[in-house]
Structure formats: structure tokens, C-alpha cells
Design an enzyme around this catalytic site. Sequence first.
Site, PDB file in Angstrom:
ATOM      1  N   SER A  22      39.326  44.185  60.179  1.00 37.71           N
ATOM      2  CA  SER A  22      38.401  45.070  59.574  1.00 37.71           C
ATOM      3  C   SER A  22      38.034  46.540  59.438  1.00 37.71           C
ATOM      4  CB  SER A  22      36.430  44.409  58.750  1.00 37.71           C
ATOM      5  OG  SER A  22      36.075  44.801  60.258  1.00 37.71           O
ATOM      6  N   HIS A 155      24.874  55.869  14.005  1.00 33.84           N
ATOM      7  CA  HIS A 155      26.599  55.095  12.959  1.00 33.84           C
ATOM      8  C   HIS A 155      27.390  56.661  13.363  1.00 33.84           C
ATOM      9  CE1 HIS A 155      23.715  52.225  11.934  1.00 33.84           C
ATOM     10  NE2 HIS A 155      23.229  52.568  11.545  1.00 33.84           N
ATOM     11  N   SER A 276      49.113  69.727  28.641  1.00 35.64           N
ATOM     12  CA  SER A 276      50.842  67.949  28.272  1.00 35.64           C
ATOM     13  C   SER A 276      51.670  69.233  28.494  1.00 35.64           C
ATOM     14  CB  SER A 276      50.910  68.393  27.373  1.00 35.64           C
ATOM     15  OG  SER A 276      51.105  67.466  26.516  1.00 35.64           O
ATOM     16  N   TYR A 316      25.362  34.355  57.659  1.00 32.12           N
ATOM     17  CA  TYR A 316      26.368  34.960  58.196  1.00 32.12           C
ATOM     18  C   TYR A 316      27.483  33.937  57.020  1.00 32.12           C
ATOM     19  CZ  TYR A 316      30.594  38.197  58.399  1.00 32.12           C
ATOM     20  OH  TYR A 316      31.186  38.900  58.744  1.00 32.12           O
ATOM     21  N   GLN A 321      32.261  40.214  54.884  1.00 29.90           N
ATOM     22  CA  GLN A 321      33.193  41.204  54.941  1.00 29.90           C
ATOM     23  C   GLN A 321      33.036  42.357  53.558  1.00 29.90           C
ATOM     24  OE1 GLN A 321      35.242  41.075  59.037  1.00 29.90           O
ATOM     25  NE2 GLN A 321      36.805  41.557  57.286  1.00 29.90           N
TER      26      GLN A 321
HETATM   27  N1  ARG Z   1      33.387  42.764  60.191  1.00 29.48           N
HETATM   28  C1  ARG Z   1      32.353  41.982  59.883  1.00 29.48           C
HETATM   29  C2  ARG Z   1      32.142  42.003  58.250  1.00 29.48           C
HETATM   30  O1  ARG Z   1      32.032  42.957  58.093  1.00 29.48           O
HETATM   31  C3  ARG Z   1      31.701  42.131  61.644  1.00 29.48           C
HETATM   32  C4  ARG Z   1      30.599  40.464  61.833  1.00 29.48           C
HETATM   33  C5  ARG Z   1      31.242  39.918  61.701  1.00 29.48           C
HETATM   34  N2  ARG Z   1      30.407  38.489  62.133  1.00 29.48           N
HETATM   35  C6  ARG Z   1      31.289  37.385  62.810  1.00 29.48           C
HETATM   36  N3  ARG Z   1      30.965  36.637  62.713  1.00 29.48           N
HETATM   37  N4  ARG Z   1      32.797  36.894  62.974  1.00 29.48           N
HETATM   38  O2  ARG Z   1      31.648  41.487  58.635  1.00 29.48           O
END
Ligand code: ARG
Length: 457
Positions: A22, A155, A276, A316, A321
Site C-alpha cells: 500500500s 419545473h 473549442s 480487521y 486497505q
Molecule cells: N496497509 C494496511 C491497511 O491499510 C495496514 C494494516 C495492515 N494490517 C495487517 N494486519 N496486515 O489496512
Amino acid sequence: MKLWGGRFTKEENALVHNFNASISFDQKFYKQDIRGSIAHVTMLASSGILTDEEKDVIVAGLNGILNDIESGALEIDQTAEDIHSFVEQTLIERVGDTGKKLHTGRSRNDQVALDMKLYTRDEVTETDELLKTLLSEILKIMKENTTTYMPGFTHLQKAQPITLAHHFGAYFEMFKRDRERLADIYKRMNYCPLGSGALAGTTYPLDRELTASLLDFAGPTLNSMDSVSDRDYLIEFLSALSTIMMHLSRFSEEIIVWNTNEYRFVEIDDSYSTGSSIMPQKKNPDIAELVRGKTGRVYGALMSLLTTMKGLPLAYNKDMQEDKELTFDAIDTVKGCIGLFTGMIATMKFNNEVMESSAKNGFTNATDAADYLVNHGVPFRDAHGIVGQLVLFCIDKGIALDDMTLEEFKAISPVFEEDIYDAISLKTCVEKRLTIGAPGKEAMDKVIAINEAYLNA
Ligand code: ARG
């Protein structure tokens, strides 16, 4: 190098690395990542988990990294997995083993939740400031145009006369509500997730109140599972951004229409128009059209994140991400649109005479003619019918109500007297509308004063 290589026996597939990484987008919040880390180690030292010396080494290292990124001396390594790994690894390279203690009692899950919140929180404030500038510009135009008469539409058909101040005042209220939404979101999101660990908190005696206050949050979040998997605040923010775009888009559509040869109510400045490549005569309202067009993109971000989140079990998941690129894009898009839109209306020319004569030509005073009859004892439904006959008569002759002779009025209803002309004059039609929120100057001035006080508060 990976932060998590210990358990693995094979190198990561190169495609997997790229798919998973990322860094290309989360490098955007290197500042927030470093700020969060400094708060974290400060708290670790204050809680006795790190020594003050260790903290000082780490904080100095982190500040060095921050300065070097800002000055360009340190380039963010695009082969790193993410900004968190990059900062931590650079720290270890620079300060040695002490740097390995930075991540004590922390997970990337609470770290990324924090970074994104810190980043977004500033963006909420910046968006609000841009809206405030837009509102000041709208109010300025309102003040200058409390007696600039124009037709009001329903309208997209001429309905009743209003003023330019009144029309712009409608958008003032919309953007004012947009600011209230942002303030609300800020308040709700302003709790610190740091210290939640991966999902279940940590066994270290972390002082989460301290971290929260070091980072200017109202307090710590109250459930560690929720802390690492909450993206509600982004959904709320994207929803507020979508509403802002919806308002800008409606306003843009009106300006596009008003700027046509058919309307000519306004003329967009050359500096905010484009030409244009083939038709030499053209001057196009591209900025307004782009603002209208980009609205779809911001709605898309909202739909995208809502859909990403809908099936995620606690806590999570890597799906989250996906919250970043679309949010960053939506924020940059909206901020750009508000800024350009403000510049466009600030330089736009209003053709007051064209608007006024348009208001005079569309029977916008028909309701007032009916009200005249009502004031002389005719029941409203009958008055409506009588004025309908007047309108038919005028359409047939190609004239306005004001152009009829008193005899012609009287032929349709004997109730009409000489004072009908004053009763249906454009000025009277607007200025008699004096209840709060109406276009009459007296009412408008009161609203302008209220809104001026609001902006100065
Ligand atoms: N790049 C990850 C995100 O944006 C960071 C968190 C990563 N956590 C993990 N358990 N892989 O979510």
C-alpha cells in the site's frame, strides 16, 4: 525487508507483494504516522515501558526521518510494503536496536486506524475552511444584489419573481448545513484508536488517555475490536462530501443554463472558460461542467466503501486497505471543486437587466394579480380562474399583464382598478414578500445580517 518474516520459509511472490503493498498511496500520511509514533513512545516512556533515554533516541530518530522526508533528503522506498514498515525500518537503520522497541504494544491495525483518522480529521477541517470561503463569496454577492430582480423557477418554468440575493441565499443555507455535517462528523470521529493493538488490546499498561490527549483527541475509543474495524467516520465523511458535490452540481447546472445564449443571465469570466478546437465562436462553461461531472466520482467512492464494508466480520480485514485511495481521491476532488467553483462565481458577471426583463416577461406576477383580487373580496379559487383568463388574453395578444389597459382588465373582472398596475409591478411583487425567508429586501437584509454574524462567529 518485511516486518513479519520470522514465521515464513519462502520469499513472497513478486505479484503478491505488489498486490498487497500500500506504499504507493499510504505514503500520503507519513507525517501522521510519525506523529502517532512519537505520541506512542512518549506514552510508553511515561508508563514505564520504555526508559526516557530510549524514548529520546526514538523521538529524535523519528523527527530526523520527518525532516529528511520533507527536505527531500530521504526518499520513501517504493518497494516497502507500507508507510509503517518504511518508517520503522528506516528508524532501526538509523538508531539501531532501540528503534526495534517502537512497535511495543502496537499493531499495524491500530496504527493504520490512527493514521487514517489523523489524516482525515485535518481534511475535514480543510474542507470546512474552503466551504467557509465559498460562503463568504456567496454572501458578498447576496449583499450586492438584494434588488436584482429575476424569475424564480419551478419545473424550470418561470414561476414568481425573486432576487439574485434570494437565489444565492438558498445555496448559502445548503453549504451552511454541509459545514454543520462536517462539524458533527469531526466530533463523532474524534476518539483515538491507538492502544487497541491488533484487536484485543495489549498486556502492557498503556495509558490510552495520555496518547489520546497528545494527539488532540477527545479521549480513547472504548472497544478495541471496534477501534480497528470502524470505518463509519469515513463513510459519514464521504456522504457529507457527496452532499457537498450534489449542491455544487445543482448550482453548476444553473450557472451552465444561465450562461447560455438563450438565458444570458450571467457571463462566466474568460479565465474560467475554455474554447473549442473547431468552433471559433465558442466559450464553454467547462469548469461548471467538470464540477457537475466529478460528482459521480465522489458518489462512487461512497458506494464503494459502503460495499467494501458490508460483509466484513470483526475485526480487521485487509479489505479495509481499500478505504484509502478512494477517500483520498474524493477529498482531493471535492477540495478542488469548491476552490474552483468559488473562483468562478467570484469572477462571474451578472446581467441584471436581462434577468429583470426575463422576470417581467413570464407572467411571474400572475399570483400577485390573483392576490389583488383576493384582497378585494374575491375568493382565491375564483381569482385564480380570472387571472387565468387574463393570461390567455395576453398570450393571444403577445403582451404582459402590465401592458393591458384598465378597460381590458375590467372587461374580465370589474373588481380591477387603477392600483392594479402598482400591485403587479415587479418591484411590488418582490418587496411585498416580507416574511422571514422570503425575497423582499427587508426580509433578505435580516437574513443577510444573521448569516454575516454566523460567518464572523
Ligand atoms: N496497509 C494496511 C491497511 O491499510 C495496514 C494494516 C495492515 N494490517 C495487517 N494486519 N496486515 O489496512
